[in-house]
Design a protein around this motif. Structure first.
Motif, short mmCIF file in Angstrom:
data_model
loop_
_atom_site.label_atom_id
_atom_site.label_comp_id
_atom_site.label_asym_id
_atom_site.label_seq_id
_atom_site.Cartn_x
_atom_site.Cartn_y
_atom_site.Cartn_z
N THR A 194 0.85 -1.19 0.00
CA THR A 194 0.00 0.00 0.00
C THR A 194 0.88 1.23 0.00
O THR A 194 1.75 1.38 0.86
CB THR A 194 -0.93 0.04 1.23
N ASP B 67 0.02 8.27 -0.31
CA ASP B 67 0.60 9.36 -1.10
C ASP B 67 -0.01 10.71 -0.73
O ASP B 67 -1.22 10.84 -0.59
CB ASP B 67 0.37 9.10 -2.59
N TYR C 119 0.98 13.34 -8.47
CA TYR C 119 0.37 12.11 -7.96
C TYR C 119 -0.15 11.20 -9.07
O TYR C 119 -0.17 9.97 -8.92
CB TYR C 119 -0.70 12.41 -6.91
N ARG C 120 -0.57 11.76 -10.20
CA ARG C 120 -1.05 10.91 -11.29
C ARG C 120 0.08 10.00 -11.81
O ARG C 120 -0.16 8.85 -12.18
CB ARG C 120 -1.60 11.77 -12.42
N GLU D 30 0.49 7.26 -9.26
CA GLU D 30 -0.64 6.35 -9.40
C GLU D 30 -0.44 5.42 -10.60
O GLU D 30 -0.74 4.22 -10.53
CB GLU D 30 -1.92 7.16 -9.56
N CYS E 215 2.08 2.70 -9.74
CA CYS E 215 1.47 1.66 -8.90
C CYS E 215 0.58 0.73 -9.71
O CYS E 215 0.52 -0.48 -9.44
CB CYS E 215 0.66 2.31 -7.77
N ALA E 216 -0.11 1.30 -10.69
CA ALA E 216 -1.04 0.50 -11.49
C ALA E 216 -0.33 -0.56 -12.33
O ALA E 216 -0.95 -1.53 -12.77
CB ALA E 216 -1.87 1.42 -12.39
N ARG F 277 -1.77 -1.17 -3.86
CA ARG F 277 -2.89 -0.25 -3.64
C ARG F 277 -2.36 1.17 -3.46
O ARG F 277 -1.40 1.39 -2.71
CB ARG F 277 -3.68 -0.69 -2.41
N PHE F 278 -2.97 2.12 -4.12
CA PHE F 278 -2.55 3.53 -4.09
C PHE F 278 -3.63 4.34 -3.38
O PHE F 278 -4.78 4.36 -3.80
CB PHE F 278 -2.33 4.03 -5.51
N HIS G 102 -4.40 8.17 -2.14
CA HIS G 102 -3.92 9.55 -2.30
C HIS G 102 -4.67 10.51 -1.38
O HIS G 102 -5.88 10.42 -1.23
CB HIS G 102 -4.09 10.00 -3.75
N THR H 162 -11.90 8.20 -6.86
CA THR H 162 -10.79 7.53 -6.17
C THR H 162 -11.35 6.70 -5.02
O THR H 162 -11.22 7.05 -3.87
CB THR H 162 -9.79 8.56 -5.63
N SER I 284 -12.15 4.17 -2.06
CA SER I 284 -11.33 3.62 -0.99
C SER I 284 -11.90 2.30 -0.53
O SER I 284 -13.10 2.13 -0.45
CB SER I 284 -11.29 4.61 0.18
#
Length: 441
Positions: A35, A38, A45-46, A49, A52-53, A59-60, A62, A276, A278
């Motif tokens: 995890t 961020d 951050y994109r 992300e 991470c993808a 898991r990201f 933000h 986004t 959760s």
């Protein structure tokens, strides 16, 4: 211990290349769930992300602000569904060889706080060159902890030395033995010769070098302000609510506080940001992602038994805030209430910016770019009255009072020139937000 199921936590800020190095090097040897917490800016951050993808089982999560290292770890420890051993890694860790996790797990015994690189600091968190009487400091750059033991002690806070508070607490309680030093990890951290490292490479303060600093003072100020707002919210809530529904669902700390005081409370949170989603319940019993402007009638029918509706900086983010209030009013119990946090556009800083023609959207605060509506104390009362409520209690959220005598005099004169009460106008200009309690009228 089967190490392949140990979850991994890392906090990131504005450094996609660090996360790429961390994940690529870790995934070369381990498939554990990871995890990433961020707090990067919008321009960064994109990219993180997207990194991470590209990796499975990553898991990201933000945050729309720089959450910082210590608070990021604390959020993960308190809000993720963790149990047993948990591995924490700095974002600038690079895994050179397999075996480090196995070596750490072999040393982590039941009842221990954690294992890793342990050095010695004073109670302020600064390194010292003596051991007698010093605080043994478990460094979070790479530490394996027993989460149940960790949660029994203070959470990490300061960014520069984020584990200071829990380590000082262990020291004062005479429980230093709950942390254990791993000599090979110290060698890896302090050795600058690539071929001499056992398992890991760690670029000390890699994030700081890329971002220019820790900005600890900014986080401490924001953290204190958020804690003050939570205290105001709790002071207006029922003492022991059976059901609470929070719309706006922030960092999860309010839910934790409510559940600590009323463990049997059924706490539901509705997050506004459906883009986004959760998966983390934290202290909440249920977390939902919904388009709040288009909630169906069945949603409100299901929530008819709620004792307290919390609208935490939610109304200003909706297209039709008056519709939400009216629909809540229709299903509210006679003895239930709404507690809302609403930014105040009349704040002196906004008035000053308007005078300069400097009305710009910002990443957070009163002029947050996510706000669709703005309110003042007067229009807040009007909004609730039209929706069928009576505001029975409230308090201003004052982070920083206006100290400029020239601006004070100018606002007084402006109010008087339009027939308003100068003293009241000046007082209304101090509030960054209002926390109010409303009941059905």
């Amino acid at each position: 211990m089967d190490v392949k199921h140990i979850p991994v936590i890392s906090v990131s800020y504005n450094s996609a290349e660090l996360i790429e190095d961390l994940l690529s090097s870790f995934r070369a040897h381990y498939s554990n769930p990871v995890t990433i917490i961020d707090g990067s800016g919008e321009q960064h951050y994109r990219a993180i992300e997207a990194v991470c993808a590209r990796y499975e089982n990553v898991r990201f999560i933000h945050f729309d602000y720089n959450i910082h290292h210590g608070p990021g770890m604390a959020w993960a420890f308190q809000n993720l569904e963790l149990q047993g051993p948990v591995l924490v890694l700095d974002s600038d860790i690079f895994v050179l060889h397999p075996g480090f996790l196995e070596a750490m797990a072999a040393e982590l015994k039941p009842g221990m706080y954690g294992v890793g690189y342990v050095n010695h600091v004073n109670e302020g968190g600064y390194d010292v060159d003596y051991e007698q009487g010093a605080v043994r400091y478990l460094h979070p750059a790479c530490m394996l902890v027993n989460i149940e033991v960790l949660r029994a002690w203070p959470m990490p806070t300061k960014h520069g030395a984020p584990m200071t508070e829990p380590m000082v607490a262990l020291h004062r309680a005479g429980q230093d033995q709950l942390v254990q030093n791993l000599p090979w990890l110290k060698e890896d951290f302090l050795n600058t010769q690539p071929g001499a490292r056992n398992y890991l490479r760690h670029d000390w303060q890699g994030t700081v070098k890329r971002t220019g600093g820790y900005h600890l003072e900014d986080w401490q100020r924001a953290s204190q302000q958020a804690a003050g707002v939570r205290q105001l919210i709790k002071s207006l809530m029922p003492a022991a609510p059976a059901r609470v529904l929070e719309i706006g669902a922030g960092d999860g700390f309010l839910a934790r506080d409510v559940k600590e005081a009323a463990p049997a409370c059924l706490y539901t949170a509705v997050e506004l940001h459906t883009e986004t989603p959760s998966e983390n319940k934290g202290a909440c019993d249920l977390v939902l992602q919904r388009d709040v402007d288009h909630l169906g009638d069945d949603f409100f029918r299901d929530q008819a038994g709620v004792d307290c509706w919390i609208l935490d900086k939610a109304l200003e983010r909706l297209v039709h805030p008056e519709t939400l209030l009216a629909r809540i009013r229709k299903v509210m119990k006679a003895d239930s209430c709404v507690v809302a946090v609403i930014p105040n556009l009349q704040h002196w800083s906004v008035q000053a910016k308007l005078c300069l023609g400097d009305f710009r959207y910002e990443d957070n605060g009163i002029l947050d770019r996510a706000h669709l509506r703005w309110f003042t104390r007067g229009t807040i009362f009007e909004l609730f009255q039209k929706a069928g409520y009576q505001i029975v209690q409230g308090a201003p959220v004052i982070h920083e009072r206006m100290e400029n005598p020239l601006l004070t005099a100018a606002l007084r004169q402006l109010a008087a020139s339009v027939g308003a009460d100068p003293a009241l106008a000046l007082e209304d200009a101090q509030a960054a937000a209002y926390v109010i309690k409303a009941i059905p009228r």
